[in-house]
Design a protein around this motif. Sequence first.
Motif, PDB file in Angstrom:
ATOM      1  N   GLN A 275       0.839  -1.198   0.000  1.00  0.00           N
ATOM      2  CA  GLN A 275       0.000   0.000   0.000  1.00  0.00           C
ATOM      3  C   GLN A 275       0.875   1.250   0.000  1.00  0.00           C
ATOM      4  O   GLN A 275       1.752   1.398   0.849  1.00  0.00           O
ATOM      5  CB  GLN A 275      -0.913   0.013   1.223  1.00  0.00           C
ATOM      6  N   VAL A 277       2.059   4.885   0.710  1.00  0.00           N
ATOM      7  CA  VAL A 277       1.835   5.935   1.703  1.00  0.00           C
ATOM      8  C   VAL A 277       1.759   7.250   0.944  1.00  0.00           C
ATOM      9  O   VAL A 277       2.709   7.648   0.278  1.00  0.00           O
ATOM     10  CB  VAL A 277       2.968   5.974   2.741  1.00  0.00           C
ATOM     11  N   GLU A 292       2.987  17.072   8.324  1.00  0.00           N
ATOM     12  CA  GLU A 292       2.749  16.049   7.304  1.00  0.00           C
ATOM     13  C   GLU A 292       3.902  15.050   7.250  1.00  0.00           C
ATOM     14  O   GLU A 292       3.693  13.845   7.080  1.00  0.00           O
ATOM     15  CB  GLU A 292       2.525  16.700   5.942  1.00  0.00           C
ATOM     16  N   ARG A 295       3.463  12.622  10.034  1.00  0.00           N
ATOM     17  CA  ARG A 295       2.361  11.702   9.763  1.00  0.00           C
ATOM     18  C   ARG A 295       2.791  10.594   8.810  1.00  0.00           C
ATOM     19  O   ARG A 295       2.485   9.408   9.021  1.00  0.00           O
ATOM     20  CB  ARG A 295       1.169  12.460   9.178  1.00  0.00           C
ATOM     21  N   VAL A 296       3.517  10.981   7.747  1.00  0.00           N
ATOM     22  CA  VAL A 296       3.973  10.001   6.758  1.00  0.00           C
ATOM     23  C   VAL A 296       4.932   8.996   7.400  1.00  0.00           C
ATOM     24  O   VAL A 296       4.809   7.777   7.209  1.00  0.00           O
ATOM     25  CB  VAL A 296       4.651  10.715   5.562  1.00  0.00           C
ATOM     26  N   GLN A 298       5.157   8.128  10.498  1.00  0.00           N
ATOM     27  CA  GLN A 298       4.405   7.275  11.418  1.00  0.00           C
ATOM     28  C   GLN A 298       3.675   6.177  10.660  1.00  0.00           C
ATOM     29  O   GLN A 298       3.647   5.013  11.076  1.00  0.00           O
ATOM     30  CB  GLN A 298       3.405   8.133  12.217  1.00  0.00           C
ATOM     31  N   GLU A 299       3.081   6.536   9.513  1.00  0.00           N
ATOM     32  CA  GLU A 299       2.360   5.540   8.718  1.00  0.00           C
ATOM     33  C   GLU A 299       3.311   4.487   8.170  1.00  0.00           C
ATOM     34  O   GLU A 299       2.983   3.296   8.132  1.00  0.00           O
ATOM     35  CB  GLU A 299       1.602   6.224   7.579  1.00  0.00           C
ATOM     36  N   VAL A 300       4.507   4.897   7.744  1.00  0.00           N
ATOM     37  CA  VAL A 300       5.483   3.937   7.223  1.00  0.00           C
ATOM     38  C   VAL A 300       5.890   2.946   8.309  1.00  0.00           C
ATOM     39  O   VAL A 300       6.013   1.738   8.061  1.00  0.00           O
ATOM     40  CB  VAL A 300       6.730   4.659   6.667  1.00  0.00           C
ATOM     41  N   THR A 301       6.105   3.438   9.521  1.00  0.00           N
ATOM     42  CA  THR A 301       6.569   2.555  10.609  1.00  0.00           C
ATOM     43  C   THR A 301       5.524   1.512  11.004  1.00  0.00           C
ATOM     44  O   THR A 301       5.867   0.481  11.584  1.00  0.00           O
ATOM     45  CB  THR A 301       6.962   3.369  11.858  1.00  0.00           C
ATOM     46  N   THR A 302       4.258   1.754  10.682  1.00  0.00           N
ATOM     47  CA  THR A 302       3.212   0.785  11.026  1.00  0.00           C
ATOM     48  C   THR A 302       3.026  -0.276   9.942  1.00  0.00           C
ATOM     49  O   THR A 302       2.295  -1.241  10.140  1.00  0.00           O
ATOM     50  CB  THR A 302       1.863   1.495  11.251  1.00  0.00           C
ATOM     51  N   GLN A 303       3.692  -0.096   8.780  1.00  0.00           N
ATOM     52  CA  GLN A 303       3.563  -1.069   7.698  1.00  0.00           C
ATOM     53  C   GLN A 303       4.369  -2.321   7.990  1.00  0.00           C
ATOM     54  O   GLN A 303       5.359  -2.292   8.723  1.00  0.00           O
ATOM     55  CB  GLN A 303       4.029  -0.465   6.365  1.00  0.00           C
ATOM     56  N   ASP A 315       0.082  12.574  -3.264  1.00  0.00           N
ATOM     57  CA  ASP A 315      -1.314  12.182  -3.448  1.00  0.00           C
ATOM     58  C   ASP A 315      -1.879  12.575  -4.801  1.00  0.00           C
ATOM     59  O   ASP A 315      -2.840  11.977  -5.278  1.00  0.00           O
ATOM     60  CB  ASP A 315      -2.193  12.736  -2.313  1.00  0.00           C
TER      61      ASP A 315
END
Length: 430
Positions: A275, A277, A292, A295-296, A298-303, A315
């Motif tokens: 997916q 980011v 931002e 946020r990005v 943080q989202e990468v670390t949860t993958q 985007d």
Amino acid sequence: MEQISIIADDLTGANDTGVQFCQHGFRTMVIIDAANVERMGQDKDVWAINTDTRHLAAPEAYQRVYEITLKLKKAAISRVYKKIDSTLRGHPGAELEAVMDAWQADLALVVPAFPANRRLVVDGHLLISEGTETAAASTSLTPGDARTALCHIPTVLQGEMGRRVGQINLATVRQGVKELVAALEAARTNSQVLVLDAVDEEDLRNIARAISRFQRDVIVAGAAGMAAHLPLAWNLKPVPNNPLNKKGAILLVAGSRNPVTAAQVQRLAEVSACQAVKVETEAILTGEPAVEIERVLQEVTTQDAGAGLIIIAVDSLFQTIDRDRVSNSGSKAIALALGTITSRLLNMRRISALVVTGGDTAVHVCRALEARGINLAADLLPGIPLGYLEGGRGDGLPIVTKAGGFGSPDSLIKVNEFLQQRMKNEMELV
């Protein structure tokens, strides 16, 4: 061997042109920032320089390229190739004039065709072929032949040059080397810049053979397609290269808003089940880049780290929007944010290789990593080179760069497969 320099107006152009020499065995480095030109050593055969002038006004682009060319001449660079964008973006005429003025050249031969990436030149018109090879190789312009005419190259160049611009048609290019040389000599009595037609690799080889008859003060200009034939044109002899040696995830940073890149990123995300980011460009443009960026990250670390691939993309690749509405300053802010994200990710995750789309994005990623240059190694696909960062925190890290409009819908899939397989092979050898 004599030292060669490529002068390109953006980083991806410097890369995709420099790698053409690399494939013949020449030690090639890309200079990311033109301010480092005077620090060039003697340990490379080819220097590909990013002047970073694509978005400047024509007078500013002329002045910067003129000064860089003077420095190259002072450094005893023996030959210069003026790389121009394969769709003639930027200021190709002003920059070519700058090189000719600084080099004191009487003639420039301009060959913008890049057949491997469907960029053709017929009757002086720059075309993008969408059809079959037969249609692409047609020697004349006909309505509805699956080729899109972008511009008339001599007209574009003449609009920015004081020198007279002429043209050599495809029939003359295909007559033979002796006849082509005679035609060039005849045409130079009226024109100091000559645009040559070409639609396939044999046309480029014929032009290269003709160039070999000319003196060193003749400037050659064009896209990466012509660069692949310059060792023949300049009778250059080569020398060997570098392996992948990192473990970890491949990081794709997609900053180009080109629809071609959009299709490639979406295909890679589908096939890899990774997916993407998405970087919210509005958050950056409205003055909240730090928020931002966090946020990005943080989202990468949860993958899931087991996928072996991280995709970070603006985007706007996934939206139907006016892709030209973002100003140059806005584009720079987005590229800066992507560079910061990349730099910080190298501290947070083990990264085995970078894949970067878009010239501005590539520059800011390299700057964020404090790299001095890129040592080029191979052309993975036409116009999509592999190299290794030199200096900074990413020293030795493999990097693949791609201009926004280059490649087929599966290009990024093939790049990812190549990098994954190559690293797997090398791990088995350890």
